[in-house]
Structure formats: C-alpha cells, structure tokens
Design a protein around this motif. Structure first.
Motif, short mmCIF file in Angstrom:
data_model
loop_
_atom_site.label_atom_id
_atom_site.label_comp_id
_atom_site.label_asym_id
_atom_site.label_seq_id
_atom_site.Cartn_x
_atom_site.Cartn_y
_atom_site.Cartn_z
N GLN A 127 28.16 124.91 55.57
CA GLN A 127 29.24 124.54 54.79
C GLN A 127 30.35 124.05 55.34
OE1 GLN A 127 30.62 128.57 53.31
NE2 GLN A 127 32.64 127.45 52.16
N ALA A 128 30.61 123.92 56.62
CA ALA A 128 31.97 123.43 57.51
C ALA A 128 31.52 121.90 57.62
CB ALA A 128 31.96 124.24 58.78
N ILE A 129 30.37 121.61 58.06
CA ILE A 129 30.02 120.22 57.90
C ILE A 129 30.15 119.40 56.65
CG2 ILE A 129 28.00 118.79 58.41
CD1 ILE A 129 26.91 120.53 60.44
N ALA A 130 29.58 120.06 55.43
CA ALA A 130 30.17 119.57 54.16
C ALA A 130 31.43 119.44 54.01
CB ALA A 130 29.13 120.26 53.32
N TYR A 131 32.02 120.34 53.97
CA TYR A 131 33.64 120.36 54.01
C TYR A 131 34.26 119.48 54.90
CZ TYR A 131 38.05 122.23 52.95
OH TYR A 131 39.43 122.33 52.68
N GLY A 132 34.06 119.04 56.03
CA GLY A 132 34.49 118.30 57.13
C GLY A 132 33.89 116.96 56.98
N SER A 133 33.05 116.60 56.01
CA SER A 133 32.42 115.36 55.88
C SER A 133 31.85 114.82 57.23
CB SER A 133 33.43 114.04 55.44
OG SER A 133 32.91 113.00 55.17
N GLY A 134 30.95 115.58 57.72
CA GLY A 134 30.15 115.40 58.85
C GLY A 134 30.75 115.82 60.20
N LYS A 135 31.92 116.45 60.36
CA LYS A 135 32.60 116.94 61.53
C LYS A 135 33.14 118.22 61.02
CE LYS A 135 36.89 114.54 60.80
NZ LYS A 135 36.78 114.27 59.28
N ILE A 136 33.51 118.96 62.12
CA ILE A 136 34.16 120.41 62.08
C ILE A 136 35.05 120.47 62.85
CG2 ILE A 136 33.61 122.79 62.59
CD1 ILE A 136 30.51 122.57 62.39
N THR A 137 36.46 120.71 62.29
CA THR A 137 37.52 120.72 62.67
C THR A 137 38.09 122.08 62.74
OG1 THR A 137 38.74 119.91 60.88
CG2 THR A 137 38.13 118.28 62.71
N GLU A 138 39.12 122.58 63.46
CA GLU A 138 39.70 124.04 63.46
C GLU A 138 40.44 123.89 62.19
OE1 GLU A 138 42.59 126.92 66.07
OE2 GLU A 138 42.51 124.79 66.48
#
Length: 641
Positions: free
Chosen positions: A223-234
């Motif tokens: 879900q975080a990858i999809a939300y961050g468009s391919g990246k995961i930020t805090e």
C-alpha cells in the motif's frame, strides 16, 4: 503477467527462508532429519506469523521425491505442485467454511486410501477452532490413530476454543509475534531486492503498524509503494497510516526535559498541523516515557524495537527518574480525562502544562563532593517542635496570631537549639528575651551529614541539623536586631539569620586504590553514586576481602531478590571509574557479618529519630504544656529533619 503481491511473492519456500520462529523450526528440522515424525501437528499464533507457510513447507519436506528431509529440493514435480497449490495429496481445508459434521465425515471417508502421488497424504486444516463440537468428535478417533500414510497439520488463531481431547492428540507449536525490529530488517531485504527506494524511518512506522504480523507488514508495504508512487517516505507513510509523527513526540519530551514551556507549546503547534488524534499522542508519549524509565532502571534491557534507542538513552540521562514517573502518571490520568475537555488540543496542552507545573517534593540530592574551602552555609534548620496549645483567653481575639510550628534558632556555645513559647500578647522583644532565658544546657547532638548516609534512597537522613560554635555575645546582638521590627503590631517575630560560619560536618573521603580495604567500603560506596536497581544490590553488600585488583563481596541473602548476574559487571565498571584502575568484582549471596551501607542508613535513621524524640521530651515548652495542660506527646508524629 499479472502483478503478484509481496506477501505471496516472498512467502518462504524452505525453512531457511523463514523469518523468526526459530523455536518451532529447530524442532521440525530435527524431527525430519532424525525421522521422528508425529502424525498430528498443531500450529497456533496470531494472523500472519507463518502457520500455513510452515505447514506447506512441512508437507513439501514429507513428499519431496529426493526423500524426507528438512531441505526439500524445490525442483521435483511434488515440490513445484505443492508450491503452486495443486498437489493432489495435500488436502487444504478451510474449517471456517466447513463447520458441519457432514463435511468432516466426508473428509475422513478417504483417509484409509493410500496417497495418489506422494509419500504421505497431508490434511491441512486451517482455522480448526471453527469446527463444531460434533465435527471434533468425528475427528477424534482418526486424529488419534490415523493410517501410517496420513499426517494432520492443524492451524488456529484461537487455541483456547479447541477441546482438550484435540490438544492432547497433537504436537502443539506456539508461533510468536514478530517484533518491529525483525520486520524492518526483512522489509529492507525485500525492498532492496525489489529495487524500491525507501526511508528507514518509514519502515519503522510500517513495522509498528503491522502489530507483529509479517503478512500485514507486507500488505502495508504494498500500500505504501502504491501511495508513494514507487517509493516509501516517512511523511507519506505517516499520512497513509494516520499515525502521530514520532519526531513531534520527542520534541515535546525534550521540551519537558528542559522545562521550556514555550518550546512545549511550539511543538504542539507543529503537531496540530497534521490534525492528530491527541489521545493517540498521549499514548505515544506514555510509550516513550515507559522506555525512558526502563533505560534508567536497566539500560541493557532497552532494545531497538522502535528504532529510537539512541534517543531514549539520551533522554534517560536528561530527565530525573522522579520527573519521568510524575510525567507518566500525569499523562495517564490526562488521557483518561481528555474526553471531558472542551477541546482536545486544549486538554492535551493542559496535560503538558500540568507536567511543568508540578515537581516531585521531598527528593533531596545527596552531596557527593566536599564544599570548597571558604564556602559557608547560609541556612540553619530549626529544631523540631510541637504545636502549642492555646488557652481559652488566647482564642477570644479574632485577629490572634497563628500557632507557631517553627521558631528561630539561637545558638550558644554549649547548648542545642531550643524553642520558647510565644504568647499572643507578647511583643517580638519579649519573644527574644524569653527564648534566651529558656535555654537550658544540653548535650550536643551528634553531627551527621551525607557522609553518614549510604545512598540517595536514604537522602532524607542526611539532612541533620548543623551546629556551630557561636561567641557568647551573638544572642545579645540578635536580640537587639529583633527589638527593632519594621511592623511592631505583628504577632510573629521575624526570622533571625544565623551567622555564617564554617560547617562542622565531615566530607566524603576519597579512598586511594592502594589503601582500599573492607573497612573503607562505606566511603567507597558513597563515592560511586549508585542508582536504579543496582542500588538495591550494592547497598546490601559487604566487602569481605581483596586480592590484588580483585574485590570480593557478599550480598545479604535477605535482600537479594533483585540481584542479577549483570550487577557484577556494572559494579566493576563503577569501581574502575572510581579508582581509575582495572579491577574485578566477585559477588556471592550469603550472610553478612558486618554492617552494610543499607543497614547503616537504617541505624542512623533510628538514632536520629531517637535523638529527635529525646530533644522534644526535654524541651521546656513541651514540659510546660504537659505540666499545665495535661498534654500528651504523640511520638509517632515526630520526624527528624
């Protein structure tokens, strides 16, 4: 090819790929390698910890074409079919959808038949606790004595609902929840293989949100990858999860540690921009304070399960332990009362301001260093007194003076401080004269200071009255000063300042390394500055001997409940810092034959209390009250100052 979610793509295929659950894997691997296989296994644990995964790997180990072992080849047709979920001799049953007894009987009709392709026919029953009582009864006989070619693998999240008759027929393995640290390590590996950029702080948010479930962590990462468009930020993960930014919580705790109200409100202002749940903010603060308290009591017990060990250790050094306990209790009560506040933010701010407004009382720091030469004390404590009993004529006036609990101390060369009665109608001059006339000779009380007290736990015993040698002309000078008050109509006399003279109390002695003996143990102990749980061990130790750089101690067996083997190393580190020499420490639990620092503190406390009682009994004011009014002295209310 369609996208495969991380939880399925990275499901372990062999035991070596499993994350955690070593206590289960070791038993299964040894059983497979030594051919000590049971016919029924029960795997219990919360969702997403590997129950079904372990069962499938076990089925693969049992039916691998290369033979039964803990390392299936993964290449044969049986291994591939089991991995793809189409192996005919692996019968997976969802007990939640097949709860009726007819379903169980239908399932067991084919038990007696030999496996079609594999070595064993494996029945994997998931959520087995959902079966009805009739289904359990139908399963009992087969589960106890199945054919040699049948293995039962049961999995459940609620083993309490299983009948004891089922539990007694299975080998039970309890799978543990994953801690955030282990989850974060696995996510780093997976994201590195997937070439997904990430921030480590964001992974800690995902690890805590997973609540012990690796599958939940994988799903949240998807879900975080999809939300961050391919990246995961805090920032994006915090927004996605709706959690409180940990940085804001640490900013608030840091501001509380420095007692900076402006910084506290500024941190709340920054937090409010994210529209937080203030009840959750208090919960996060309670978790941080809890870890700080653990760090102060037992530093080695603080793990990095939240990714904040360095911050916690730093705050543990900044905050006094009394403040941590008070902050925790205030936040705990504030969280309970938060729904009653007219505004959630205002209630949250009031909880923080309450932490700043209240401070622990009665906690006295024990001095660990001697006063520099020439530095003089400026305050002399008053001797303990008893509240006066007023006569009927004295209480007729409305504006009469209040009962005096403490009176100024005037010191004479050979007399202890005494207190004189102060009638309502007397002037300050009469008070001073009466005080001087009622000064009987008395034995000089023993002088005690911090050097006589073994630790800060008994710090209140260190505050003994200070006695000074004063010239004979000093009381007269003090009387002249009192005789000219600024407000003659006041009933209470002004406080007479004691002359500034050098203290008579001794200081803590620094024991040289070469001369350290068991007789010097009390002085050595006072210089160590022991705190926390280690204090309960060291204060109850007796130094029994020394051989070179090796120090031997005996811990009082009646006070050894909190003793831990790590205390030897911690005491050794303190002694190394004290002597600036490499030493070794040996502690044995047994009977002490000499006075320990803790026993000395108790003895000094009793002696000071006895001196205080004798001082009050011999006080002329008390004797006059007893003689004229039939007063009685409540000795239990007397406390040494």
């Amino acid at each position: 090819m369609s996208y495969q979610v991380l939880a399925r793509k990275w499901r372990p295929r062999i035991f070596r790929e499993m994350v955690g659950q070593e206590h289960v894997l070791q038993a299964l691997i040894n059983a497979l390698d030594h051919n000590r296989l049971h016919h029924a296994y029960l795997f219990t644990g919360t969702r997403g910890v590997g129950k079904t995964t372990i069962a499938r790997i076990l089925a693969k180990c049992l039916n691998c074409e290369t033979g039964v072992s803990s390392e299936p080849c993964g290449q044969c047709s049986s291994c591939r079919e089991i991995a793809e979920g189409r192996f005919v001799d692996l019968i997976e049953v969802d007990a939640a959808s097949r709860t009726k007894v007819e379903d169980t009987r239908e399932l067991l009709e084919n038990v007696q038949y030999a496996p079609t392709r594999g070595r064993y026919k494996v029945y994997l029953i998931d959520e087995v606790h959902m079966l009805s009582n009739s289904s359990f009864n139908a399963l009992l006989k087969t589960l106890e004595e199945p054919p040699p070619h049948v293995k039962f693998l049961l999995a459940t999240t609620d083993p309490q609902k299983l009948p004891m008759t089922i539990l007694s027929r299975c080998l039970q393995f309890n799978l543990k929840n994953m801690n955030p640290e282990r989850i974060v390590q696995h996510l780093k590996f997976v994201l590195g293989e997937e070439l997904v950029p990430f921030e480590e702080a964001a992974l800690w948010h995902l690890g805590r949100a997973a609540d012990g479930s690796m599958r939940d962590a994988m799903s949240l990462t998807d879900q975080a990858i999809a939300y961050g468009s391919g990246k995961i930020t805090e920032v994006e993960v915090s927004t996605m999860l709706g959690t409180i930014d940990q940085t804001a919580v640490y900013d608030i705790v840091n501001a509380l540690a420095s007692l900076d109200g402006r910084a506290v409100l500024a941190a709340v202002e920054r937090m409010s921009e994210q529209a937080p749940d203030y009840a959750n903010a208090l919960a996060e603060m309670l978790a941080v304070l809890h870890r700080i308290a653990i760090a102060q009591a037992l530093p080695e017990a603080v793990d990095n399960s939240h990714g904040d060990r360095e911050r916690i250790m730093q705050l543990a050094q900044q905050l006094p332990s009394e403040d941590v306990q008070l902050f925790y209790q205030t936040a705990l009560l504030g969280r309970r009362d938060l729904p009653l506040a007219p505004d959630a933010r205002a209630g949250f701010e009031m909880v923080l301001l309450r932490m700043l407004a209240f401070k622990p009382q009665g906690v006295i720091d024990v001095p660990t260093q001697a006063l520099p030469q020439g530095q003089q004390p400026k305050v002399v404590q008053a001797a303990p007194v008893v509240n006066q009993v007023q006569s009927v004529s004295q209480v007729q006036e409305v504006n009469q003076a209040p009962v005096i609990n403490q009176t100024p101390v005037v010191n004479t060369p050979a007399a202890a401080p005494v207190v004189a009665p102060v009638p309502v109608a007397e002037t300050p001059v009469q008070v001073a004269a009466t005080s001087a006339s009622h000064t009987p000779p008395a034995e000089e009380p023993p002088v005690m200071d911090a050097a006589s007290v073994p630790d800060d736990e008994y710090a209140e015993y260190a505050q003994a009255p200070a006695y000074y040698d004063v010239p004979a002309t000093e009381p007269a000078a003090a009387t002249q000063e009192v005789s000219q008050p600024k407000k003659p109509e006041a009933a209470l006399p002004p406080v007479v300042a004691a002359p500034e003279l050098p203290p008579a109390a001794k200081t803590i002695r620094k024991v040289p390394y070469e001369q350290a003996t068991p007789a010097d143990w009390t002085d050595i102990y006072l210089g160590l500055g022991v705190t926390g749980i280690l204090q309960s061990t060291v204060a109850n130790c007796q130094m029994t001997g020394r051989q070179g750089n090796e120090f031997f101690f005996v811990l009082d067996e009646t006070n050894s409940t909190l003793f831990d083997v790590s205390h030897e190393k911690r005491l050794q580190d303190l002694l190394v810092d004290y002597f600036v020499e490499q030493v070794k420490v040996r502690i044995q639990v047994g009977k002490v034959t000499a006075e320990t620092p803790a026993q000395m503190a108790i003895r000094l406390r009793a002696e000071r209390l006895d001196d205080a009682i004798k001082s009050i009994k011999n006080d002329p004011v008390v004797q006059q009250l007893i003689a004229q009014f039939g007063a009685t002295l409540n000795e239990e209310s007397i406390q040494p100052i």
